[in-house]
Design a protein around this motif. Structure first.
Motif, PDB file in Angstrom:
ATOM      1  N   GLY A   1       0.830  -1.198   0.000  1.00 53.74           N
ATOM      2  CA  GLY A   1       0.000   0.000   0.000  1.00 53.74           C
ATOM      3  C   GLY A   1       0.858   1.239   0.000  1.00 53.74           C
ATOM      4  O   GLY A   1       0.722   2.085  -0.865  1.00 53.74           O
TER       5      GLY A   1
ATOM      6  N   LEU B   1       3.922   1.514  -0.872  1.00 50.97           N
ATOM      7  CA  LEU B   1       4.685   1.560  -2.108  1.00 50.97           C
ATOM      8  C   LEU B   1       3.779   1.567  -3.323  1.00 50.97           C
ATOM      9  O   LEU B   1       4.143   2.024  -4.378  1.00 50.97           O
ATOM     10  CB  LEU B   1       5.640   0.366  -2.171  1.00 50.97           C
ATOM     11  CG  LEU B   1       6.784   0.433  -1.178  1.00 50.97           C
ATOM     12  CD1 LEU B   1       7.611  -0.830  -1.248  1.00 50.97           C
ATOM     13  CD2 LEU B   1       7.651   1.640  -1.457  1.00 50.97           C
ATOM     14  N   GLN B   2       2.594   1.019  -3.162  1.00 49.70           N
ATOM     15  CA  GLN B   2       1.673   0.977  -4.289  1.00 49.70           C
ATOM     16  C   GLN B   2       1.144   2.367  -4.596  1.00 49.70           C
ATOM     17  O   GLN B   2       0.948   2.737  -5.732  1.00 49.70           O
ATOM     18  CB  GLN B   2       0.484   0.071  -3.968  1.00 49.70           C
ATOM     19  CG  GLN B   2       0.784  -1.384  -4.221  1.00 49.70           C
ATOM     20  CD  GLN B   2      -0.391  -2.229  -3.851  1.00 49.70           C
ATOM     21  OE1 GLN B   2      -1.094  -1.954  -2.891  1.00 49.70           O
ATOM     22  NE2 GLN B   2      -0.633  -3.279  -4.615  1.00 49.70           N
TER      23      GLN B   2
ATOM     24  N   LEU C   1       2.196   5.674  -4.445  1.00 46.20           N
ATOM     25  CA  LEU C   1       3.178   6.737  -4.311  1.00 46.20           C
ATOM     26  C   LEU C   1       2.433   8.066  -4.324  1.00 46.20           C
ATOM     27  O   LEU C   1       1.819   8.432  -5.300  1.00 46.20           O
ATOM     28  CB  LEU C   1       4.130   6.689  -5.488  1.00 46.20           C
ATOM     29  CG  LEU C   1       5.192   5.602  -5.441  1.00 46.20           C
ATOM     30  CD1 LEU C   1       5.912   5.543  -6.763  1.00 46.20           C
ATOM     31  CD2 LEU C   1       6.145   5.849  -4.312  1.00 46.20           C
TER      32      LEU C   1
ATOM     33  N   ARG D   1      11.697   9.223  -6.020  1.00 43.50           N
ATOM     34  CA  ARG D   1      11.608   7.772  -6.010  1.00 43.50           C
ATOM     35  C   ARG D   1      11.469   7.219  -7.428  1.00 43.50           C
ATOM     36  O   ARG D   1      12.008   6.178  -7.761  1.00 43.50           O
ATOM     37  CB  ARG D   1      10.431   7.328  -5.143  1.00 43.50           C
ATOM     38  CG  ARG D   1      10.868   6.511  -3.944  1.00 43.50           C
ATOM     39  CD  ARG D   1       9.709   6.287  -3.010  1.00 43.50           C
ATOM     40  NE  ARG D   1       9.377   7.526  -2.309  1.00 43.50           N
ATOM     41  CZ  ARG D   1       8.159   7.854  -1.919  1.00 43.50           C
ATOM     42  NH1 ARG D   1       7.153   7.047  -2.186  1.00 43.50           N
ATOM     43  NH2 ARG D   1       7.935   8.964  -1.276  1.00 43.50           N
TER      44      ARG D   1
ATOM     45  N   HIS E   1      14.056   4.722  -9.017  1.00 46.98           N
ATOM     46  CA  HIS E   1      13.553   3.413  -9.446  1.00 46.98           C
ATOM     47  C   HIS E   1      14.080   3.067 -10.840  1.00 46.98           C
ATOM     48  O   HIS E   1      14.656   2.001 -11.062  1.00 46.98           O
ATOM     49  CB  HIS E   1      12.017   3.461  -9.439  1.00 46.98           C
ATOM     50  CG  HIS E   1      11.372   2.121  -9.368  1.00 46.98           C
ATOM     51  ND1 HIS E   1      10.600   1.713  -8.316  1.00 46.98           N
ATOM     52  CD2 HIS E   1      11.389   1.064 -10.220  1.00 46.98           C
ATOM     53  CE1 HIS E   1      10.178   0.487  -8.512  1.00 46.98           C
ATOM     54  NE2 HIS E   1      10.628   0.076  -9.671  1.00 46.98           N
TER      55      HIS E   1
ATOM     56  N   LEU F   1      17.096   0.291 -12.239  1.00 52.27           N
ATOM     57  CA  LEU F   1      16.838  -0.727 -13.265  1.00 52.27           C
ATOM     58  C   LEU F   1      17.819  -0.606 -14.424  1.00 52.27           C
ATOM     59  O   LEU F   1      18.333  -1.612 -14.923  1.00 52.27           O
ATOM     60  CB  LEU F   1      15.401  -0.603 -13.781  1.00 52.27           C
ATOM     61  CG  LEU F   1      14.324  -1.053 -12.810  1.00 52.27           C
ATOM     62  CD1 LEU F   1      12.946  -0.749 -13.364  1.00 52.27           C
ATOM     63  CD2 LEU F   1      14.452  -2.557 -12.538  1.00 52.27           C
TER      64      LEU F   1
ATOM     65  N   GLU G   1      10.788  -4.857 -21.096  1.00 54.51           N
ATOM     66  CA  GLU G   1       9.648  -5.386 -20.332  1.00 54.51           C
ATOM     67  C   GLU G   1       9.764  -5.027 -18.852  1.00 54.51           C
ATOM     68  O   GLU G   1       8.784  -4.618 -18.218  1.00 54.51           O
ATOM     69  CB  GLU G   1       9.526  -6.908 -20.489  1.00 54.51           C
ATOM     70  CG  GLU G   1       8.373  -7.435 -19.633  1.00 54.51           C
ATOM     71  CD  GLU G   1       8.044  -8.895 -19.857  1.00 54.51           C
ATOM     72  OE1 GLU G   1       8.308  -9.413 -20.964  1.00 54.51           O
ATOM     73  OE2 GLU G   1       7.522  -9.514 -18.917  1.00 54.51           O
ATOM     74  N   ALA G   2      10.950  -5.189 -18.293  1.00 52.37           N
ATOM     75  CA  ALA G   2      11.131  -4.872 -16.871  1.00 52.37           C
ATOM     76  C   ALA G   2      10.893  -3.387 -16.622  1.00 52.37           C
ATOM     77  O   ALA G   2      10.350  -3.006 -15.582  1.00 52.37           O
ATOM     78  CB  ALA G   2      12.533  -5.269 -16.418  1.00 52.37           C
TER      79      ALA G   2
ATOM     80  N   ARG H   1       7.239  -2.859 -16.518  1.00 54.20           N
ATOM     81  CA  ARG H   1       6.698  -3.357 -15.252  1.00 54.20           C
ATOM     82  C   ARG H   1       6.895  -2.318 -14.145  1.00 54.20           C
ATOM     83  O   ARG H   1       6.027  -2.118 -13.295  1.00 54.20           O
ATOM     84  CB  ARG H   1       7.352  -4.680 -14.878  1.00 54.20           C
ATOM     85  CG  ARG H   1       6.922  -5.810 -15.794  1.00 54.20           C
ATOM     86  CD  ARG H   1       7.500  -7.162 -15.386  1.00 54.20           C
ATOM     87  NE  ARG H   1       6.931  -8.207 -16.218  1.00 54.20           N
ATOM     88  CZ  ARG H   1       5.705  -8.687 -16.060  1.00 54.20           C
ATOM     89  NH1 ARG H   1       4.957  -8.260 -15.050  1.00 54.20           N
ATOM     90  NH2 ARG H   1       5.229  -9.586 -16.875  1.00 54.20           N
TER      91      ARG H   1
ATOM     92  N   VAL I   1       4.298   0.350 -14.587  1.00 53.04           N
ATOM     93  CA  VAL I   1       2.987  -0.103 -14.111  1.00 53.04           C
ATOM     94  C   VAL I   1       2.957  -0.071 -12.579  1.00 53.04           C
ATOM     95  O   VAL I   1       1.976   0.346 -11.968  1.00 53.04           O
ATOM     96  CB  VAL I   1       2.667  -1.520 -14.634  1.00 53.04           C
ATOM     97  CG1 VAL I   1       1.352  -2.020 -14.055  1.00 53.04           C
ATOM     98  CG2 VAL I   1       2.591  -1.514 -16.160  1.00 53.04           C
ATOM     99  N   THR I   2       4.053  -0.504 -11.962  1.00 51.77           N
ATOM    100  CA  THR I   2       4.146  -0.486 -10.506  1.00 51.77           C
ATOM    101  C   THR I   2       3.989   0.938  -9.975  1.00 51.77           C
ATOM    102  O   THR I   2       3.252   1.186  -9.026  1.00 51.77           O
ATOM    103  CB  THR I   2       5.507  -1.048 -10.055  1.00 51.77           C
ATOM    104  OG1 THR I   2       5.596  -2.410 -10.480  1.00 51.77           O
ATOM    105  CG2 THR I   2       5.675  -0.967  -8.555  1.00 51.77           C
TER     106      THR I   2
ATOM    107  N   GLY J   1      -2.574  -3.838 -15.903  1.00 45.62           N
ATOM    108  CA  GLY J   1      -2.544  -3.410 -14.514  1.00 45.62           C
ATOM    109  C   GLY J   1      -2.278  -4.543 -13.534  1.00 45.62           C
ATOM    110  O   GLY J   1      -1.802  -4.322 -12.425  1.00 45.62           O
ATOM    111  N   ALA J   2      -2.561  -5.784 -13.966  1.00 41.91           N
ATOM    112  CA  ALA J   2      -2.323  -6.936 -13.097  1.00 41.91           C
ATOM    113  C   ALA J   2      -0.950  -7.548 -13.356  1.00 41.91           C
ATOM    114  O   ALA J   2      -0.611  -8.583 -12.792  1.00 41.91           O
ATOM    115  CB  ALA J   2      -3.413  -7.988 -13.306  1.00 41.91           C
ATOM    116  N   GLY J   3      -0.169  -6.930 -14.236  1.00 40.97           N
ATOM    117  CA  GLY J   3       1.180  -7.423 -14.490  1.00 40.97           C
ATOM    118  C   GLY J   3       1.274  -8.482 -15.559  1.00 40.97           C
ATOM    119  O   GLY J   3       2.326  -9.087 -15.739  1.00 40.97           O
TER     120      GLY J   3
END
Lengths: 331, 330
Positions: free
Chosen positions: A6, A8-9, A11, A20, A24, A28, A36-37, A40, A43-44, A63-65
């Motif tokens: 929550g 982190l979800q 922001l 951040r 982030h 990466l 792709e990463a 992701r 999306v995160t 949205g669900a990855g």
């Protein structure tokens, strides 16, 4: 620990959130991940689907990855710097969030960096076609690709939009402002649209590339694959465009060039008709190639003669038109 | 004690997609090493726990949250249960009894509930989350007995709650996974309530810090060796490593793992709990039980609970949800 769920979800739109986001993507990129990463991560951070598309690939993370490969850029779009035709986007369905712009910006930059790094793997080829590369670099690059000692090497030039045969890869090369694809043609692939350079040794690859680019510029609807070995010295017509008879923008000051450019701009059939005349060498064949009546072609020839100011069917006029048209295409 | 050699131990690297989340966790005030004197300030910054309150999590989902105050263990205070029910409930729904995480020392019943909301909405599950007393103010057996008392009340009131008692599983993450395992052992040894499964997400099972993984992660990641000692010291009192302690507090010390309901165990390859969790699954199999074990490459402690769409996180969540669906015949 789940206590962080929550936090982190979601922001929150504070100064810290932007820092951040930057951190982030930086982490990466430092880890050498692929597109792709990076999607992701977007999306995160954004909590909505994100996508990447270039000429050949589409990746969408929902949205669900979950990963999809069908779809087109929608929503908040951003082009990937240094990668013409490549785009990333955020599919935000509700209210835009304050951090969306920041996320798409960093995503585009991160994809740009990792893609350029991936293309860097083909560095030896870029050295081999660079006329200014040192002999030592050229020798090492030639050895890496096991090309030294061969004399049947040639480059193939493709624009970003030309289809690549299956299994063929090439290095991305800047030609003027555009990204082209330089392919070392070792197994004589069949190309749909391409310029083929002259054959030679490793040392001659820069020339092979230059002639391939010239040949590709001349390729068109009537002759989609042009081989520089058929053109001979004609490929050098492009080399003169920075001389005294050209202005600062590389545009020719010669009246022949100016008139031809104007005619091609203003008369819809002019370019294909001139091309057909040059390639076929006869009015009858040109009419057949263009699918027009002989009388129509005859009328066009007379009109071109009037507009250009010389008889394009006279022996010298034919050559004048050929050289004029080819150098126009090469400019 | 950590020795110089321990610090030099090789260890599995973190998944590159998870690294930024790990760094964010550190910036959000979750240090790798938590010591006893840090517990109070951590509880304060967490306000009512680290997750938003359940109401905020539910937002406009068709889920109803009610709180019940029910009897605690004999002679102990009452406990609060948060009960999440679909707005249009089934007459006899499958249910999850949830024990939150937080190293036995922090957190509350709201933590970790977010991960179950989709399942509640999709499959009309009922979720009951228990507020148990925390160490060090309330050492063992307070936490595990509170959790057990809440489970007993839930099973006894299955009809009233609209729960099918034959489709009730227990689940939790981290310390909540350890408590779920301990309550499962208690339920077996006390003859009930019946449990259809135990969902143990990166569970905290062993107080001794004796595995290789417990020595590989010191000073890095989430919940390192020091934090682990802090949590267990708070629960069991110093010197517990060399004492006999209750197997209901420390399930890894249970000799008898027979006759347990099917277990789901997951853990990251890059965390303190890796080896004790793998060992627990192996010993359940050795005892003829059923366990499903997932070790997620490069996962740090709790990565699967943090949300985010890193590929390994999506797979981990998917595996747990899939097991819940199979176990509860959803």
């Amino acid at each position: 620990m789940q206590e962080l769920l929550g936090r982190l979800q979601t922001l929150d739109p504070q100064a810290g959130a932007e820092l951040r986001i930057v951190a982030h993507f930086d982490a990466l990129v430092a880890s050498h991940v692929g597109p792709e990463a990076l999607l992701r991560a977007a999306v995160t951070l954004a909590g909505c689907p994100a996508g990447y598309a270039d000429r050949r690939t589409v990746i969408i993370i929902d949205g669900a990855g979950h990963r999809r490969t069908d779809g087109r850029p929608v929503g908040l779009r951003r082009s990937v710097p240094g990668r013409p035709g490549a785009e990333v986007w955020l599919e935000r369905s509700g209210e835009p969030q304050p951090t969306d712009e920041m996320i798409i910006e960093r995503l585009a930059l991160a994809v740009s960096v990792t893609e350029q790094r991936r293309l860097g793997v083909q560095q030896p080829l870029l050295i081999l076609i660079d006329p200014d590369a040192s002999a030592e670099d050229r020798r090492v690059a030639g050895a890496q690709l096991r090309l030294n000692g061969r004399n049947d090497l040639r480059m193939v030039a493709l624009t970003e939009d030309d289809p690549l045969p299956d299994g063929v890869t090439g290095a991305s090369v800047l030609v003027g402002p555009d990204h082209w694809r330089a392919v070392l043609d070792l197994d004589q692939q069949h190309y749909r649209v391409a310029g083929l350079g002259i054959r030679g040794t490793v040392e001659e690859l820069p020339t092979s590339w230059q002639t391939a680019v010239a040949a590709r510029r001349l390729a068109g609807g009537l002759l989609p694959v042009v081989d520089a070995e058929d053109l001979g010295i004609l490929t050098t017509l492009a080399d003169h465009r920075t001389g005294d008879d050209h202005d600062a923008g590389g545009r020719s000051r010669h009246p022949d060039h100016r008139r031809l450019a104007t005619v091609i701009d203003e008369v819809p059939w002019a370019a294909t008709t001139v091309e057909a005349l040059i390639l076929t060498g006869s009015r009858r064949s040109a009419a057949s190639v263009l699918g027009v009546h002989h009388a129509t072609l005859q009328a066009r020839v007379e009109r071109l003669t009037t507009l250009l100011g010389y008889d394009i069917t006279a022996p010298l006029g034919t050559h004048r038109l050929t050289v004029g048209y080819l150098s126009h295409r090469l400019a | 004690m950590t020795t110089v050699e321990d610090r030099a131990l090789p260890r599995p690297p973190y998944d590159p997609e998870l690294l930024p989340m790990l760094e964010a966790a550190a910036q959000q005030g979750l240090p790798s090493s938590i010591t006893l004197e840090m517990i109070a300030p951590m509880r304060e910054t967490g306000n009512d726990g680290w997750a938003p309150p359940i109401e905020e999590l539910i937002a406009d989902r068709p889920i109803v949250h009610t709180e019940r105050t029910v009897p605690g263990p004999a002679g102990a205070p009452d406990i609060i249960l948060s009960i999440l029910t679909p707005a249009e409930p089934l007459a006899a729904a499958p249910a999850i009894y949830h024990t939150h995480g937080g190293g036995m020392i922090i957190g509350n019943r709201h933590d970790g509930v977010a991960g179950f909301l989709d399942l509640i909405e999709q499959h009309k599950l009922v979720l009951v989350s228990v507020e148990y007393r925390l160490a060090p103010e309330h050492p063992d057996p307070a936490p595990v007995e509170d959790c057990y008392a809440g489970l007993v009340w839930t099973a006894e009131h299955a009809d009233e709650l609209g729960i099918d008692p034959s489709r009730l599983i227990i689940g939790g993450a981290s310390a909540g996974g350890g408590l779920a395992a301990g309550v499962t052992l208690l339920a077996r040894d006390r003859g009930g309530p019946a449990l259809a499964g135990q969902l143990l997400l990166c569970p905290m099972l062993d107080d001794r810090n004796i595995t290789v993984s417990s020595r590989q992660y010191q000073g890095i990641g989430v919940w390192d060796r020091t934090s682990n000692k802090t949590g267990w010291d708070a629960l069991l009192g110093e010197g517990h490593e060399s004492r006999d302690v209750s197997v209901y507090a420390v399930p890894a010390r249970a000799d008898d793992l027979r006759n347990l309901p099917p277990a789901f165990i997951d853990v990251g390859s890059a965390e303190v709990f890796r080896d004790e969790d793998v060992d627990y699954a192996s010993r359940i199999w050795a005892a003829g039980g059923q366990a499903e074990l997932h070790v997620w490459a490069g996962g740090f402690h709790g990565f699967q609970l943090m949300g985010g769409q890193a590929a390994v996180s999506v797979s981990a969540r998917g595996a747990a949800e899939d097991w819940i669906r199979r176990t509860l015949s959803l």
